[in-house]
Design a protein around this motif. Sequence first.
Motif, PDB file in Angstrom:
ATOM      1  N   THR A 117      28.514 -47.789  59.030  1.00  0.00           N
ATOM      2  CA  THR A 117      28.417 -48.134  60.449  1.00  0.00           C
ATOM      3  C   THR A 117      29.788 -48.309  61.100  1.00  0.00           C
TER       4      THR A 117
ATOM      5  N   TYR B  38      26.144 -53.505  60.188  1.00  0.00           N
ATOM      6  CA  TYR B  38      26.349 -54.318  58.985  1.00  0.00           C
ATOM      7  C   TYR B  38      26.567 -55.774  59.405  1.00  0.00           C
TER       8      TYR B  38
ATOM      9  N   ASN C  51      24.080 -50.906  57.127  1.00  0.00           N
ATOM     10  CA  ASN C  51      24.554 -49.550  56.866  1.00  0.00           C
ATOM     11  C   ASN C  51      26.060 -49.585  56.552  1.00  0.00           C
TER      12      ASN C  51
ATOM     13  N   SER D  33      19.160 -52.357  61.084  1.00  0.00           N
ATOM     14  CA  SER D  33      19.530 -51.786  59.776  1.00  0.00           C
ATOM     15  C   SER D  33      20.691 -50.790  59.894  1.00  0.00           C
ATOM     16  N   GLU D  34      21.007 -50.391  61.124  1.00  0.00           N
ATOM     17  CA  GLU D  34      22.088 -49.404  61.315  1.00  0.00           C
ATOM     18  C   GLU D  34      23.478 -50.044  61.397  1.00  0.00           C
TER      19      GLU D  34
END
Length: 218
Positions: A72, A116, A69, A113-114
Amino acid sequence: MNRLYNALQLKRLYQLKQMGFAYTPLVQPKQATTTTLPDSLDALREMVKQCQLCALSKTRTKAVFGEGNPHTPLMFVGEGPGASEDLSGRPFVGRAGELLTRMIENVLEIPRSEIYIANIVKCRPPNNRVPTPEEAHTCLPYLQKQIALIRPRIIVALGATAYHYLTGDKKGITKVRGRLIEMDGYKLLPTYHPSYLLRNPSAKKEAYHDMLLVKELL
Ligand code: URA
């Protein structure tokens, strides 16, 4: 940025040499604006995909730009792609990656996925050796640009290589892990690399505490 500029100049000189030039006028010293990297992650990714600034580009299958993301507050930085990452083009997808994913999802309780994930070098060093200082310094401007675009509040440096190239400090990871460092614009937390944790499971306890500190900071 100097390394990138020098590497680009060298590449241009080789291209001219291949075209038959035996002489070029003196290369002008770097101007503040001569080497700029794109201001979007997508454009930067394209640049990295085509990068040939160091020898690692000759042996890679895929460059591994990084993923996650872009908005983030939390970034993880590893050393460089291994065999699975080189094949897939994604960071931390091998055994070490599975452990990292568990650390993120089970301890921090956020989907991978949230956040990096990126590396110091974008191409796999042969036989998973540690990147040379030349390779790391040539590649570093890409990571610095990713950090500048993502602007995380916290970066977790996974292992000595990530810590060393992000800070310039050569202290061993066991000396510095778990100690929060105030960097320009973000806090850096060095911890053990997941590959080290796979080889030394007893160190997982400390890495767990580091993750709890990250959770608290978030
Ligand atoms: N080890 C790293 O440092 N980075 C990866 O992407 C995979 C393994």
